[in-house]
Design a protein around this motif. Structure first.
Motif, mmCIF file in Angstrom:
data_model
loop_
_atom_site.group_PDB
_atom_site.id
_atom_site.type_symbol
_atom_site.label_atom_id
_atom_site.label_comp_id
_atom_site.label_asym_id
_atom_site.label_seq_id
_atom_site.Cartn_x
_atom_site.Cartn_y
_atom_site.Cartn_z
ATOM 1 N N HIS A 53 0.828 -1.206 0.000
ATOM 2 C CA HIS A 53 0.000 0.000 0.000
ATOM 3 C C HIS A 53 0.864 1.259 0.000
ATOM 4 N N ARG A 54 0.742 2.050 -1.049
ATOM 5 C CA ARG A 54 1.548 3.269 -1.220
ATOM 6 C C ARG A 54 3.035 2.938 -1.119
ATOM 7 N N GLY A 55 3.388 1.738 -1.531
ATOM 8 C CA GLY A 55 4.777 1.282 -1.466
ATOM 9 C C GLY A 55 4.966 0.328 -0.310
ATOM 10 N N SER A 56 5.686 0.788 0.704
ATOM 11 C CA SER A 56 5.936 -0.039 1.888
ATOM 12 C C SER A 56 4.901 0.166 2.982
ATOM 13 N N ASN A 84 12.180 -5.204 -1.862
ATOM 14 C CA ASN A 84 13.095 -6.116 -1.164
ATOM 15 C C ASN A 84 12.379 -7.336 -0.600
ATOM 16 N N PHE A 85 11.047 -7.287 -0.595
ATOM 17 C CA PHE A 85 10.243 -8.380 -0.066
ATOM 18 C C PHE A 85 9.438 -9.001 -1.211
ATOM 19 N N PRO A 86 8.912 -10.211 -1.012
ATOM 20 C CA PRO A 86 8.202 -10.878 -2.112
ATOM 21 C C PRO A 86 6.801 -10.330 -2.381
ATOM 22 N N VAL A 87 6.704 -9.013 -2.617
ATOM 23 C CA VAL A 87 5.434 -8.424 -3.044
ATOM 24 C C VAL A 87 5.343 -8.533 -4.565
ATOM 25 N N VAL A 326 -1.571 -4.246 1.464
ATOM 26 C CA VAL A 326 -1.175 -4.237 2.877
ATOM 27 C C VAL A 326 -0.203 -3.108 3.183
ATOM 28 N N ASP A 327 -0.172 -2.713 4.455
ATOM 29 C CA ASP A 327 0.797 -1.723 4.933
ATOM 30 C C ASP A 327 2.035 -2.390 5.509
ATOM 31 N N LEU A 328 1.842 -3.476 6.247
ATOM 32 C CA LEU A 328 2.969 -4.162 6.881
ATOM 33 C C LEU A 328 3.533 -5.192 5.913
ATOM 34 N N VAL A 329 4.285 -4.693 4.943
ATOM 35 C CA VAL A 329 4.741 -5.523 3.833
ATOM 36 C C VAL A 329 5.589 -6.702 4.298
#
Length: 388
Positions: A53-56, A84-87, A326-329
């Motif tokens: 959400h809005r990036g990270s 850096n995460f599997p989004v 999500v916000d908590l990526v």
């Protein structure tokens, strides 16, 4: 554009004013490797998506949770941190400046302080150079104008985060963000403005021009809360899927198309859209709508605070929802990897047998096991709890 405090329900139906071949006349040089996501192409999301959400994550400046104030939202830094995460995608908001440049910013107004006085300016009434003067500047020797933000309760606070970054344009995002990361581009419009047909079309054309020039092979999804905007962007192009954003009945608007998941389905089917993005509470309050959405051969994604709870995300996976914003990526991608996604590397038969046994043990520990009856009960319980 009429700056009257009138609701979007009063916007006339403008779709008939766009010719069938508008997309061809607008864009003679389409992305050569683009995928045809038209309704006839049987669009389908291949796996459960996690979208930043809005990036990270969005900034909640009044929150005691430092994760909500870690990185400036809707910035290149936030986008690349999420990468850096599997989004699979990042979601961000696009508006167009007075001089025709698509920029990334969520709020309708920019607030600043000068000589002890607070100034508020509508973003779409700023030129690009004026927009970029706010906040952290790219040139270290320059000082930008103070950037403030108004909270939901009306309080004005300084936009302070642990890791700041400068404001950016849509073009910069395409050029500077990890190229394999998909973009969920929210077309941002103000509910309290009646947008004239020619203005809406002009704004969407400007955004599409940047997308088709710089997207290359990057996956793109368009979305908007504005019903006419999603119908128009679908009419103007057939390369990328278009999703209708809705609160799913959590808030009521004059425009009935925004007031329920059933109405959202109608908008999608009438306009040839590919899917719906709903506030997750709207889905949990009305789980039967998921079946209707599937029967309509539409995709369903969700957004909202509950998507920062791993168990709520897993429940949606069981319901057949295809992705979450999500916000908590970091936390949610880790949870999804544990609970949903499987290892896919090539292995021998003996190793496969051993790993299969281990997976069964791991699944028993990490995945809640629900029978259809239990799942039905949980959905009913969640629905009742959300109504409180």
């Amino acid at each position: 554009m009429a700056l009257k405090a009138v609701h979007v329900s009063d916007v006339p139906n403008i779709i008939d004013q766009v010719t069938e071949n508008a997309s061809l006349s607008l864009f003679s040089t389409r992305c050569a490797n683009g995928v045809d996501f038209s309704r006839t192409a049987s669009f389908k999301i291949p796996k459960f998506l996690v979208i930043g959400h809005r990036g990270s994550g969005m900034n909640l400046l009044q929150s005691s949770d430092m994760r909500m104030r870690a990185i400036k939202e809707n910035s290149i830094l936030s986008f690349n941190t999420a990468a850096n995460f599997p989004v699979d995608f990042i979601e961000f908001d696009v508006q167009v400046t007075k001089d025709g440049c698509p920029v990334i910013f969520h709020d309708n107004f920019i607030l600043s302080e000068e000589n002890g006085s607070i100034f508020e300016r509508r973003l779409t009434e700023l030129t690009l150079s004026e927009f970029l003067c706010y906040g952290l500047q790219k040139e270290p020797e320059k000082n930008g104008k103070t950037l403030l933000r108004k909270t939901k309760d009306g309080k004005i606070v300084k936009w302070n985060v642990e890791s700041d970054d400068s404001l950016c344009t849509l073009q910069e995002a395409f050029q500077k963000v990890e190229p394999t990361l998909g973009f969920n581009i929210e077309l941002k419009f103000d509910d309290n403005i009646v947008y004239q047909p020619d203005h809406l079309i002009h704004v969407l054309q400007l955004i599409l021009q940047v997308v088709f020039e710089y997207a290359k092979d990057r996956p793109i999804i368009f979305s908007s809360f504005h019903p006419d905007a999603v119908l128009l962007v679908r009419k103007l192009q057939s390369t990328y899927p278009v999703f209708f954003l809705t609160n799913g009945g959590c808030e009521i608007y004059y425009d009935v198309r925004r007031n329920s998941l059933e109405e959202a389905i109608k908008v999608c089917l009438e306009g040839g859209l590919q899917g719906i993005v709903s506030e997750v509470k709207g889905v949990f309050r009305n789980p039967g709508a998921v079946t209707k959405i599937k029967e309509a051969k539409l995709s369903l994604l969700t957004y909202g605070k509950l998507n920062n709870v791993a168990e709520a995300v897993y429940m949606q996976h069981l319901m057949g929802i295809e992705g979450v914003i999500v916000d908590l990526v970091q936390e949610i991608t880790e949870a999804v990897t544990e609970m949903i996604k499987k290892p896919s590397k090539a292995i021998g038969e003996e190793e496969e047998s051993l790993i299969s046994e281990v997976d069964m043990v791991v699944e028993a520990k990490t995945k809640p096991q629900f029978s259809p009856r239990e799942l039905s009960f949980l959905l009913k319980l969640i629905s009742e709890l959300i109504q409180l």
